[in-house]
Write a protein that holds these residues in place. Structure first.
Motif, short mmCIF file in Angstrom:
data_model
loop_
_atom_site.label_atom_id
_atom_site.label_comp_id
_atom_site.label_asym_id
_atom_site.label_seq_id
_atom_site.Cartn_x
_atom_site.Cartn_y
_atom_site.Cartn_z
N SER A 127 -5.92 0.84 8.67
CA SER A 127 -6.90 0.61 7.62
C SER A 127 -6.65 1.49 6.41
CB SER A 127 -8.32 0.80 8.16
OG SER A 127 -8.51 2.14 8.57
N SER A 128 -6.20 2.72 6.61
CA SER A 128 -5.97 3.58 5.46
C SER A 128 -4.75 3.13 4.66
CB SER A 128 -5.81 5.04 5.89
OG SER A 128 -4.68 5.20 6.71
N VAL A 129 -3.76 2.57 5.31
CA VAL A 129 -2.56 2.11 4.61
C VAL A 129 -2.87 0.86 3.79
CG1 VAL A 129 -0.23 1.18 4.90
CG2 VAL A 129 -0.98 3.10 6.28
N THR A 130 -3.69 -0.03 4.31
CA THR A 130 -3.97 -1.29 3.62
C THR A 130 -5.25 -1.24 2.78
OG1 THR A 130 -5.16 -2.18 5.54
CG2 THR A 130 -2.79 -2.66 5.38
N ARG A 131 -5.98 -0.12 2.82
CA ARG A 131 -7.20 -0.01 2.03
C ARG A 131 -6.88 -0.20 0.55
NH1 ARG A 131 -9.12 5.37 2.85
NH2 ARG A 131 -9.46 4.65 4.96
N GLY A 183 0.81 -1.21 0.00
CA GLY A 183 0.00 0.00 0.00
C GLY A 183 0.85 1.26 0.00
N LEU A 184 1.88 1.28 0.82
CA LEU A 184 2.76 2.45 0.86
C LEU A 184 3.51 2.62 -0.45
CD1 LEU A 184 4.10 2.12 4.50
CD2 LEU A 184 2.60 3.91 3.61
N ALA A 185 3.99 1.51 -1.01
CA ALA A 185 4.74 1.58 -2.28
C ALA A 185 3.85 2.08 -3.42
CB ALA A 185 5.34 0.22 -2.62
N ALA A 186 2.61 1.63 -3.46
CA ALA A 186 1.69 2.06 -4.52
C ALA A 186 1.35 3.54 -4.40
CB ALA A 186 0.41 1.23 -4.48
N ARG A 187 1.14 4.01 -3.18
CA ARG A 187 0.77 5.41 -2.95
C ARG A 187 1.91 6.38 -3.29
NH1 ARG A 187 -2.39 2.58 0.47
NH2 ARG A 187 -4.49 3.32 0.85
N GLU A 188 3.15 5.90 -3.32
CA GLU A 188 4.29 6.76 -3.64
C GLU A 188 4.37 7.11 -5.12
OE1 GLU A 188 7.69 4.61 -2.23
OE2 GLU A 188 7.37 5.21 -0.15
N VAL A 189 3.65 6.37 -5.96
CA VAL A 189 3.71 6.59 -7.41
C VAL A 189 2.84 7.79 -7.78
CG1 VAL A 189 3.25 5.57 -9.68
CG2 VAL A 189 4.16 4.14 -7.83
N PRO A 190 3.41 8.80 -8.43
CA PRO A 190 2.61 9.96 -8.87
C PRO A 190 1.49 9.51 -9.81
CG PRO A 190 4.96 10.41 -9.11
CD PRO A 190 4.82 8.95 -8.79
N GLY A 191 0.29 10.03 -9.58
CA GLY A 191 -0.87 9.67 -10.39
C GLY A 191 -1.83 8.75 -9.66
N GLU A 215 5.78 -2.21 -10.56
CA GLU A 215 7.23 -2.25 -10.32
C GLU A 215 7.56 -1.79 -8.91
OE1 GLU A 215 10.26 -3.63 -11.38
OE2 GLU A 215 8.70 -4.37 -12.69
N SER A 216 6.94 -0.69 -8.48
CA SER A 216 7.19 -0.15 -7.15
C SER A 216 6.81 -1.16 -6.06
CB SER A 216 6.40 1.16 -6.96
OG SER A 216 6.58 1.67 -5.66
N VAL A 217 5.66 -1.78 -6.21
CA VAL A 217 5.17 -2.75 -5.23
C VAL A 217 6.07 -3.99 -5.21
CG1 VAL A 217 3.27 -4.34 -4.72
CG2 VAL A 217 2.79 -1.94 -5.23
N ILE A 218 6.39 -4.51 -6.36
CA ILE A 218 7.23 -5.71 -6.43
C ILE A 218 8.59 -5.44 -5.78
CG2 ILE A 218 8.54 -7.21 -8.01
CD1 ILE A 218 6.07 -7.03 -9.91
N THR A 219 9.20 -4.32 -6.13
CA THR A 219 10.52 -3.98 -5.57
C THR A 219 10.46 -3.87 -4.05
OG1 THR A 219 11.14 -2.83 -7.60
CG2 THR A 219 12.37 -2.27 -5.60
N ALA A 220 9.48 -3.15 -3.53
CA ALA A 220 9.39 -2.94 -2.09
C ALA A 220 9.11 -4.24 -1.34
CB ALA A 220 8.30 -1.91 -1.78
N VAL A 221 8.14 -5.03 -1.81
CA VAL A 221 7.78 -6.27 -1.11
C VAL A 221 8.92 -7.27 -1.15
CG1 VAL A 221 6.22 -8.26 -1.11
CG2 VAL A 221 5.29 -5.96 -1.38
#
Length: 162
Positions: free
Chosen positions: A84-88, A49-57, A122-128
């Protein structure tokens, strides 16, 4: 003389110190020579969730109902809003050495959805993979909405103007 050696597990791929096996509690257990490491599904969901939210757009995460309920829950004093907001909008399925993720996104108008989805993936895969050592086999992305420039945010819609 007969040797009674037990077979050692094959070594994990480079970068991994331990294999992962389930313990029946919804958690996964990494087993090494000196102990076990348990990674809960919620941990993977937070990282993703954190990695996805970091992507602009990426404007928001979660389907319409989940976002609405989450907004209400976030306003309740003493609620569980931070987790809940992080994992929503994130669902993780963690297996023995792999995991799969489903993400629900709201994108900002003007971004190319295919490119944005690729960047989020890509962001999610790299972070996880970096943080857990699990192999991410798939990241499924559902685009639930597009935030138009003139639309009011759901977080702002509950405020009264005085």
């Amino acid at each position: 003389m007969v040797s009674h050696e037990t077979e050692k597990p094959q070594s994990a791929p480079a970068g991994r110190q331990a294999g992962v096996g389930g313990d029946g509690s919804g958690r996964q257990v990494a087993q090494g020579d000196r102990g076990r490491t348990t990674i809960a599904d919620g941990v993977v969901e937070k990282i993703a969730g954190l990695a996805a939210r970091e992507v602009p757009g990426v404007h928001a995460m979660g389907g319409g109902i989940a976002r609405t309920l989450g907004t209400v829950r976030d306003r309740v004093p003493g609620g569980t809003s931070s987790r809940s907001s992080v994992t929503r909008g994130v669902k993780a399925e963690v297996g023995e050495v792999q995991c799969a993720l489903d993400l629900d996104l709201v994108v900002d108008y003007g971004y190319a959805i295919a490119d944005l989805a690729s960047e989020v993936r890509e962001s999610v895969i790299t972070a996880v993979e970096r943080m857990t050592g699990l192999e991410v086999v798939e990241v499924n992305i559902a685009i639930d909405d597009v935030k138009l420039p003139d639309e009011e945010d759901e977080e702002d819609s509950g405020r009264t103007i005085r």
